[in-house]
Write a protein that holds these residues in place. Structure first.
Motif, PDB file in Angstrom:
ATOM      1  N   VAL A   1      38.378 -18.491  23.427  1.00  0.00           N
ATOM      2  CA  VAL A   1      37.247 -17.839  22.759  1.00  0.00           C
ATOM      3  C   VAL A   1      36.415 -18.897  22.044  1.00  0.00           C
ATOM      4  O   VAL A   1      36.956 -19.695  21.271  1.00  0.00           O
TER       5      VAL A   1
ATOM      6  N   SER B   1      34.710 -27.658  20.833  1.00  0.00           N
ATOM      7  CA  SER B   1      36.161 -27.413  20.803  1.00  0.00           C
ATOM      8  C   SER B   1      36.565 -26.498  21.957  1.00  0.00           C
ATOM      9  O   SER B   1      37.559 -26.743  22.639  1.00  0.00           O
TER      10      SER B   1
ATOM     11  N   LYS C   1      37.351 -33.634  12.012  1.00  0.00           N
ATOM     12  CA  LYS C   1      37.078 -32.373  12.713  1.00  0.00           C
ATOM     13  C   LYS C   1      37.155 -32.559  14.221  1.00  0.00           C
ATOM     14  O   LYS C   1      36.841 -31.648  14.978  1.00  0.00           O
TER      15      LYS C   1
HETATM   16  P1  NAP Z   1      31.387 -24.903  16.424  1.00  0.00           P
HETATM   17  O1  NAP Z   1      30.512 -25.966  16.998  1.00  0.00           O
HETATM   18  O2  NAP Z   1      31.028 -24.319  15.109  1.00  0.00           O
HETATM   19  O3  NAP Z   1      31.458 -23.741  17.522  1.00  0.00           O
HETATM   20  C1  NAP Z   1      32.127 -22.562  17.256  1.00  0.00           C
HETATM   21  C2  NAP Z   1      31.897 -21.618  18.422  1.00  0.00           C
HETATM   22  O4  NAP Z   1      32.626 -20.439  18.194  1.00  0.00           O
HETATM   23  C3  NAP Z   1      30.439 -21.231  18.608  1.00  0.00           C
HETATM   24  O5  NAP Z   1      30.102 -21.187  19.965  1.00  0.00           O
HETATM   25  C4  NAP Z   1      30.369 -19.838  17.987  1.00  0.00           C
HETATM   26  O6  NAP Z   1      29.458 -18.983  18.645  1.00  0.00           O
HETATM   27  C5  NAP Z   1      31.765 -19.314  18.237  1.00  0.00           C
HETATM   28  N1  NAP Z   1      32.179 -18.393  17.185  1.00  0.00           N
HETATM   29  C6  NAP Z   1      32.197 -18.609  15.852  1.00  0.00           C
HETATM   30  N2  NAP Z   1      32.649 -17.514  15.201  1.00  0.00           N
HETATM   31  C7  NAP Z   1      32.905 -16.588  16.171  1.00  0.00           C
HETATM   32  C8  NAP Z   1      33.385 -15.268  16.142  1.00  0.00           C
HETATM   33  N3  NAP Z   1      33.714 -14.675  14.990  1.00  0.00           N
HETATM   34  N4  NAP Z   1      33.530 -14.609  17.312  1.00  0.00           N
HETATM   35  C9  NAP Z   1      33.224 -15.211  18.482  1.00  0.00           C
HETATM   36  N5  NAP Z   1      32.760 -16.474  18.575  1.00  0.00           N
HETATM   37  C10 NAP Z   1      32.606 -17.145  17.432  1.00  0.00           C
HETATM   38  O7  NAP Z   1      32.925 -25.378  16.253  1.00  0.00           O
HETATM   39  P2  NAP Z   1      33.747 -26.441  17.130  1.00  0.00           P
HETATM   40  O8  NAP Z   1      33.538 -26.218  18.573  1.00  0.00           O
HETATM   41  O9  NAP Z   1      35.141 -26.395  16.580  1.00  0.00           O
HETATM   42  O10 NAP Z   1      33.099 -27.842  16.745  1.00  0.00           O
HETATM   43  C11 NAP Z   1      33.037 -28.257  15.374  1.00  0.00           C
HETATM   44  C12 NAP Z   1      32.372 -29.640  15.304  1.00  0.00           C
HETATM   45  O11 NAP Z   1      33.244 -30.625  15.881  1.00  0.00           O
HETATM   46  C13 NAP Z   1      31.072 -29.711  16.096  1.00  0.00           C
HETATM   47  O12 NAP Z   1      30.201 -30.568  15.420  1.00  0.00           O
HETATM   48  C14 NAP Z   1      31.489 -30.325  17.412  1.00  0.00           C
HETATM   49  O13 NAP Z   1      30.448 -31.008  18.073  1.00  0.00           O
HETATM   50  C15 NAP Z   1      32.594 -31.281  16.949  1.00  0.00           C
HETATM   51  N6  NAP Z   1      33.555 -31.498  18.055  1.00  0.00           N
HETATM   52  C16 NAP Z   1      33.302 -32.535  18.897  1.00  0.00           C
HETATM   53  C17 NAP Z   1      34.156 -32.771  19.959  1.00  0.00           C
HETATM   54  C18 NAP Z   1      33.868 -33.899  20.888  1.00  0.00           C
HETATM   55  O14 NAP Z   1      32.854 -34.545  20.726  1.00  0.00           O
HETATM   56  N7  NAP Z   1      34.712 -34.185  21.844  1.00  0.00           N
HETATM   57  C19 NAP Z   1      35.261 -31.951  20.163  1.00  0.00           C
HETATM   58  C20 NAP Z   1      35.480 -30.881  19.295  1.00  0.00           C
HETATM   59  C21 NAP Z   1      34.615 -30.673  18.248  1.00  0.00           C
HETATM   60  P3  NAP Z   1      27.867 -19.205  18.528  1.00  0.00           P
HETATM   61  O15 NAP Z   1      27.564 -20.375  19.410  1.00  0.00           O
HETATM   62  O16 NAP Z   1      27.305 -17.920  19.012  1.00  0.00           O
HETATM   63  O17 NAP Z   1      27.589 -19.458  17.082  1.00  0.00           O
END
Ligand code: NAP
Length: 303
Positions: free
Chosen positions: A147, A152, A277
């Motif tokens: 999900v 991530s 993160k």
């Molecule tokens: P994120 O970017 O905040 O994405 C969270 C995702 O979950 C979004 O698509 C969001 O949907 C969805 N979401 C949030 N609440 C939800 C809910 N209640 N029900 C359903 N869907 C929900 O978090 P992340 O992916 O953990 O990344 C966090 C940060 O770490 C980012 O800056 C990311 O670029 C970085 N990161 C980088 C890497 C890498 O470079 N390899 C890897 C992991 C993380 P919406 O899109 O509709 O808001």
């Protein structure tokens, strides 16, 4: 006044405590309400070096705590509500009162966001997970759901596709928020399917393990059921840093900005998932705890 107050008792905080205690600094660890951190919520940790057969998360924490105590670390219960500069050190406020330290290591971790359903709790670590690198291996040859639509979710899906026969990403919109390169990799992987405009409404199981999810199409309100062996939530993490207020610099998501564990405030160090993160691995948090302990020690020698 204490030499070092370590806030948080996950693997980052406990590793810092082992190092500082072994250096004779008698650190005080303020455990926090979720004592032991995220490892307390996992079952077998199979990727921490030296445990080829795996080790239970809670057992790992218990051993690290014992190891820190053996060298002279002390533990205080309770949650920290505030930290402030006081004279040459810092006052750390807990529900039980105040402690003061010449240096502080913040290792309060982060909490994975959940969807808030009762069934998530029921099947937690028995089909509902938040870390593919930690738990994906258990789904070799099985079908899983991820999900989320951020980096991530992409990373988790790509990792899971190495083990599972089928990975379905369920995303609430018709566009991913993830970086293009990650999206491209996901879309090129034939094992990964994408279900757009959909949310998981419930996790269903046989009482012991997950067997399916109930899905809602947010465009037409249609409801359906999909067979799955696991649900990996990748909807973000919340760093446990609210209690810091404006004391140290945080990024816009609330993660502490630190360079080599130094925050922007001399004498305050940060380690583990409240900073990291990207990787969010026990071994990284432990390494970070070691680094913060050594940097704090150097700070005490020179300040
Ligand atoms: P994120 O970017 O905040 O994405 C969270 C995702 O979950 C979004 O698509 C969001 O949907 C969805 N979401 C949030 N609440 C939800 C809910 N209640 N029900 C359903 N869907 C929900 O978090 P992340 O992916 O953990 O990344 C966090 C940060 O770490 C980012 O800056 C990311 O670029 C970085 N990161 C980088 C890497 C890498 O470079 N390899 C890897 C992991 C993380 P919406 O899109 O509709 O808001």
């Amino acid at each position: 006044m204490e030499n070092i107050v370590i806030i948080g008792s996950g693997i980052a905080g406990l590793t810092a405590a082992i190092y500082n205690a072994r250096a004779g600094l008698k650190p005080l660890v303020v455990s926090g309400k979720d004592e032991g951190g995220q490892l307390m919520l996992t079952t077998a940790v199979e990727n921490f070096p030296c445990f080829p057969e795996g080790i239970n998360g809670p057992e790992m924490i218990s051993k690290a705590r014992g190891q820190a105590k053996k060298f002279g670390a002390r533990f205080a219960d309770g949650n920290v509500s505030k930290v402030e500069k006081k004279g040459n050190g810092f006052a750390v406020e807990t529900e039980d009162g105040k402690v003061e330290g010449k240096a502080v290591i913040i290792a309060t971790g982060a909490s994975a966001k959940t969807l808030g359903m009762e069934s998530e709790k029921k099947y937690w670590a028995r089909g509902v997970h938040t870390c593919a690198v930690c738990d994906g291996y258990f789904y070799n040859g099985k079908e899983v759901v991820v999900v989320g639509g951020g980096d991530s979710a992409m990373e988790e899906s790509l990792f899971l596709a190495k083990h599972a026969t089928k990975v379905t990403i369920i995303h609430r919109r018709d566009k991913f928020r993830a970086s293009k390169i990650m999206q491209d990799r996901v879309k090129a992987n034939t094992k990964i399917k994408i279900l757009w405009n959909s949310t998981v409404e419930d996790v269903l199981g046989d009482g012991k393990k997950v067997t399916s999810v109930k899905i809602k199409n947010v465009k037409n309100n249609g409801s359906s059921k999909m067979k799955t062996d696991a649900v990996f939530l990748a909807i973000g993490h919340i760093p446990n840093t609210k209690f810091l207020g404006n004391l140290v610099e945080l990024d816009k998501q609330g993660f502490i900005k630190a360079t080599n564990t130094h925050t922007n405030v001399p004498g305050i160090f940060a380690a583990g998932d409240c900073v990291d993160k990207i990787y969010r691995q026990a071994v990284m948090a432990a390494g970070d705890g070691c680094r913060a302990a050594i940097e704090a020690e150097k700070y005490l020698e020179t300040s």
